[in-house]
Design a protein around this motif. Structure first.
Motif, short mmCIF file in Angstrom:
data_model
loop_
_atom_site.label_atom_id
_atom_site.label_comp_id
_atom_site.label_asym_id
_atom_site.label_seq_id
_atom_site.Cartn_x
_atom_site.Cartn_y
_atom_site.Cartn_z
N ARG A 123 42.44 -19.84 4.53
CA ARG A 123 43.72 -19.04 4.39
C ARG A 123 43.33 -18.49 2.59
N ARG A 127 43.18 -14.76 1.32
CA ARG A 127 43.72 -14.06 0.71
C ARG A 127 44.23 -13.51 -0.45
N GLN A 130 41.89 -10.77 -0.35
CA GLN A 130 42.39 -9.42 -0.59
C GLN A 130 43.56 -8.80 -1.37
N ARG A 131 44.34 -9.71 -1.57
CA ARG A 131 44.88 -9.29 -2.78
C ARG A 131 44.82 -7.99 -4.01
N PRO A 160 44.81 -8.76 7.57
CA PRO A 160 45.43 -8.65 6.28
C PRO A 160 46.00 -9.50 6.52
N LEU A 161 46.27 -11.07 5.36
CA LEU A 161 47.12 -12.53 5.50
C LEU A 161 48.32 -12.14 4.62
N GLY A 162 49.50 -12.86 5.10
CA GLY A 162 50.92 -12.65 4.47
C GLY A 162 50.96 -14.24 4.29
N LYS A 163 52.55 -15.18 4.14
CA LYS A 163 52.16 -15.83 4.99
C LYS A 163 52.57 -16.00 5.85
#
Length: 429
Positions: A123, A127, A130-131, A160-163
């Motif tokens: 992850r 992440r 992606q950012r 799209p990955l967040g927290k």
């Protein structure tokens, strides 16, 4: 779930080659090839049962099958194609020597996806990737596609990955306890769609359930079971049974996982130490929508003025027979409109790891499904399986469509908490 050698002749003989399965078979719909239809594959299975070796061509037709089970639903003769294809896949994995590159890809997939901790380790780097918008650069260059279409598909499908919020071991019922349920968090669902699990726990709690989330749970074995890796699937099944034996009902929010857990009784039927325990767990397993309809609504539904298209995940509609329950839950939300998708029984192309192993066919099916979703005019696509969500979202992006994707649990959560449409859809300014 796979057939025994003694059962095989009868199961093969049940097919009368009527052709009712053809319009629902994704690969036959794409290519119109007889050997890429259920009855064509059954013909090949019969040849192998009579002594023909597993040739490269024969294995290619078996590998092209998505295992979506739409043919099982369509068949008027009750042919158990699901058991036949799982039996055949187990034979392919044990008898057919795959090329080194393909074997390495399969081993890499099954060394990663059934293990939540390994996915969690992925992850952080993903992440950051992606950012930094490196994903856009990689896709423009086409470099990864040239190196490996399967790796390119894996990269495209990543959401799209967040927290990632972590759930406690127990979520208390709100407003008086009506039931105590165990909740499967899954592998991909847990690490790539944690918001779905959080929404599931909240919805169950708001409906009066104490939600038990065992820390000892891991993969349920769905990917392994549906890919012919039967011994591996059995080991995952035993661990899942141990993790959930203390609860009366196990609620599952991923179609493929629920389908597999309901098959544990058949999977472990030949194991004297586990057969009864497996049967008991299978009988206690419910899809989230299935369970909520059985329980009945208690929490107030607040208006949610959204037009949605509901997607039938294959392992929910065909394997579990859960079709009306998600629609009933959505219909119970004030202001929400449900629109049906054309050809709902034809798979989106996800099918476990099919979209990684057969990316070209999966891409065609994803584009086909996305086109049908766009045709509804809906603002939001609702799907009850993480693989379907990734597959169709990727195809919608490819077509430039501004349609959000959410799980049934997230839609219910937005209504029960009065969050409004903004929780699901970001309107253009």
């Amino acid at each position: 779930m796979s057939a025994s050698d003694e059962e095989l002749p009868k199961l093969l003989g049940d097919c009368v080659h009527c052709g009712f399965c053809l319009p629902t078979c994704p690969t036959y719909v794409l290519w119109g090839e007889e050997m890429d239809s259920p009855r064509g594959r059954i013909h090949l299975m019969q040849q192998h049962a009579e002594g023909a070796p597993l040739s490269e061509s024969m294995v290619g037709h078996f590998d092209a099958c998505l295992g979506c089970m739409a043919c099982v639903t369509a068949c008027p003769s009750g042919v158990q194609y699901d058991r036949l294809i799982e039996h055949t896949r187990a034979e392919v994995e044990s008898e057919h020597p795959r090329p080194l590159r393909e074997r390495a890809l399969r081993e890499a997939i099954f060394a990663l996806f059934p293990y939540p901790r390994r996915l969690r380790a992925l992850r952080g780097p993903l992440r950051l990737y992606q950012r930094a918008r490196l994903d856009e650069l990689v896709r423009r260059t086409g470099l990864l596609e040239r190196i490996s279409p399967s790796l390119a598909a894996m990269e495209r499908l990543a959401p799209p990955l967040g927290k990632a919020p972590r759930l406690p071991e127990r979520v208390a019922a709100r407003g008086g306890r009506r039931a105590t349920v165990g909740m499967l968090t899954g592998c991909v669902q847990r690490e790539f769609f944690p918001g779905v699990n959080a929404a599931t726990a909240r919805v169950l709690a708001l409906e009066g359930c104490d939600v038990v989330i065992p820390r000892t749970q891991g993969c349920c074995g769905a990917l392994s079971l549906h890919s012919g890796r039967e011994d591996e699937a059995k080991e995952f099944a035993r661990r899942t049974i141990e993790a959930f034996e203390a609860v009366d009902v196990i609620v599952v929010n991923a179609a493929g996982c629920g389908s597999s857990m309901k098959e544990y009784a058949a999977l472990l039927a030949g194991d004297p130490a586990w057969a009864r325990r497996a049967e008991a767990l299978s009988a206690r397993t419910r899809d989230l929508a299935e369970y909520l309809v059985e329980l009945g609504p208690r929490a107030e539904r607040r208006p949610l003025p959204v037009t949605v298209a509901y997607h039938d995940a294959c392992h929910l509609a065909h394997a579990q027979g859960v079709r009306s329950q998600p629609r009933a839950l959505l219909a119970g939300i004030p202001g929400l409109t449900v629109r049906e998708i054309t050809d709902p029984d034809v798979c989106c192309g996800s099918a476990g790891v099919y979209n990684l192993l057969q990316p070209e066919a999966a891409g065609e099916l994803g584009d086909r499904k996305a086109g049908h979703v766009r045709g509804t005019g809906a603002e939001l696509l609702v799907a009850a399986n993480p693989g379907c969500a990734m597959q169709i979202a990727t195809a919608l992006r490819r077509q430039g469509a501004e349609i959000a994707v959410a799980h049934t649990a997230e839609v219910l959560d937005a209504s029960l908490r009065g969050l409004g449409r903004g929780a699901l859809i970001t309107d253009a300014p």
